[in-house]
Write a protein that holds these residues in place. Sequence first.
Motif, PDB file in Angstrom:
ATOM      1  N   MET A  98       0.849  -1.190   0.000  1.00 47.08           N
ATOM      2  CA  MET A  98       0.000   0.000   0.000  1.00 47.08           C
ATOM      3  C   MET A  98       0.888   1.244   0.000  1.00 47.08           C
ATOM      4  O   MET A  98       1.864   1.323   0.720  1.00 47.08           O
ATOM      5  N   ASP A  99       0.550   2.204  -0.844  1.00 43.06           N
ATOM      6  CA  ASP A  99       1.397   3.381  -1.000  1.00 43.06           C
ATOM      7  C   ASP A  99       0.601   4.637  -0.668  1.00 43.06           C
ATOM      8  O   ASP A  99       0.282   5.434  -1.541  1.00 43.06           O
ATOM      9  N   ASP A 100       0.272   4.789   0.606  1.00 43.21           N
ATOM     10  CA  ASP A 100      -0.505   5.938   1.046  1.00 43.21           C
ATOM     11  C   ASP A 100       0.277   7.231   0.865  1.00 43.21           C
ATOM     12  O   ASP A 100       1.492   7.258   0.938  1.00 43.21           O
ATOM     13  N   GLU A 101      -0.476   8.299   0.659  1.00 46.39           N
ATOM     14  CA  GLU A 101       0.130   9.627   0.583  1.00 46.39           C
ATOM     15  C   GLU A 101       0.529  10.071   1.985  1.00 46.39           C
ATOM     16  O   GLU A 101      -0.189   9.816   2.958  1.00 46.39           O
ATOM     17  N   ALA A 102       1.682  10.736   2.083  1.00 47.23           N
ATOM     18  CA  ALA A 102       2.195  11.161   3.382  1.00 47.23           C
ATOM     19  C   ALA A 102       2.863  12.527   3.263  1.00 47.23           C
ATOM     20  O   ALA A 102       3.177  12.991   2.161  1.00 47.23           O
ATOM     21  N   ARG A 103       3.072  13.136   4.423  1.00 49.57           N
ATOM     22  CA  ARG A 103       3.825  14.384   4.522  1.00 49.57           C
ATOM     23  C   ARG A 103       4.966  14.130   5.497  1.00 49.57           C
ATOM     24  O   ARG A 103       4.744  13.796   6.663  1.00 49.57           O
ATOM     25  N   LEU A 104       6.180  14.291   5.001  1.00 48.98           N
ATOM     26  CA  LEU A 104       7.384  14.173   5.814  1.00 48.98           C
ATOM     27  C   LEU A 104       7.916  15.569   6.083  1.00 48.98           C
ATOM     28  O   LEU A 104       8.084  16.358   5.159  1.00 48.98           O
ATOM     29  N   GLU A 131       5.902  15.864   0.305  1.00 50.43           N
ATOM     30  CA  GLU A 131       4.609  15.194   0.248  1.00 50.43           C
ATOM     31  C   GLU A 131       4.552  14.316  -0.984  1.00 50.43           C
ATOM     32  O   GLU A 131       5.054  14.687  -2.046  1.00 50.43           O
ATOM     33  N   GLY A 132       3.943  13.140  -0.816  1.00 47.37           N
ATOM     34  CA  GLY A 132       3.798  12.209  -1.921  1.00 47.37           C
ATOM     35  C   GLY A 132       3.605  10.814  -1.368  1.00 47.37           C
ATOM     36  O   GLY A 132       3.319  10.643  -0.178  1.00 47.37           O
ATOM     37  N   PRO A 133       3.786   9.801  -2.211  1.00 46.94           N
ATOM     38  CA  PRO A 133       3.666   8.429  -1.729  1.00 46.94           C
ATOM     39  C   PRO A 133       4.641   8.179  -0.576  1.00 46.94           C
ATOM     40  O   PRO A 133       5.807   8.575  -0.642  1.00 46.94           O
ATOM     41  N   ARG A 134       4.160   7.543   0.486  1.00 48.54           N
ATOM     42  CA  ARG A 134       4.988   7.351   1.683  1.00 48.54           C
ATOM     43  C   ARG A 134       6.315   6.666   1.358  1.00 48.54           C
ATOM     44  O   ARG A 134       7.353   7.047   1.889  1.00 48.54           O
ATOM     45  N   GLU A 135       6.298   5.671   0.487  1.00 47.13           N
ATOM     46  CA  GLU A 135       7.530   4.959   0.149  1.00 47.13           C
ATOM     47  C   GLU A 135       8.558   5.910  -0.456  1.00 47.13           C
ATOM     48  O   GLU A 135       9.759   5.804  -0.186  1.00 47.13           O
ATOM     49  N   PRO A 194      -0.806  14.771   4.072  1.00 50.72           N
ATOM     50  CA  PRO A 194      -0.467  15.865   3.151  1.00 50.72           C
ATOM     51  C   PRO A 194      -1.440  17.034   3.274  1.00 50.72           C
ATOM     52  O   PRO A 194      -2.621  16.844   3.539  1.00 50.72           O
ATOM     53  N   ARG A 195      -0.907  18.215   3.098  1.00 53.45           N
ATOM     54  CA  ARG A 195      -1.712  19.442   3.123  1.00 53.45           C
ATOM     55  C   ARG A 195      -1.886  20.023   1.734  1.00 53.45           C
ATOM     56  O   ARG A 195      -2.757  20.840   1.502  1.00 53.45           O
TER      57      ARG A 195
END
Length: 93
Positions: A1-7, A51-55, A83-84
Amino acid sequence: MDDEARLTAWVRGHVQGVGFRWYTRAKAKEIGGLSGFALNLADGRVQVVAEGPRERCERLLEWLSGGDTPGRADGVTEIWDTPRGGYAGFEVR
């Protein structure tokens, strides 16, 4: 699973005046699918928001924490969030 994330990462060490932000931008573009920025902070750290795919965010974080960056990264502190949006690509600020 490649959820969107904000690092959000704060990189400590000798990371200003060595092209760190520009190389971070280039690495983000090489990884692809990331938006955000790299910014010098007044205390000598560089803040990176991606921001983008968590991987893909994890790949950027791994690079930031590794020894292949310009200058010398002594440590990285990160937080993860949802992500914002609002970024047009990855930029140097």
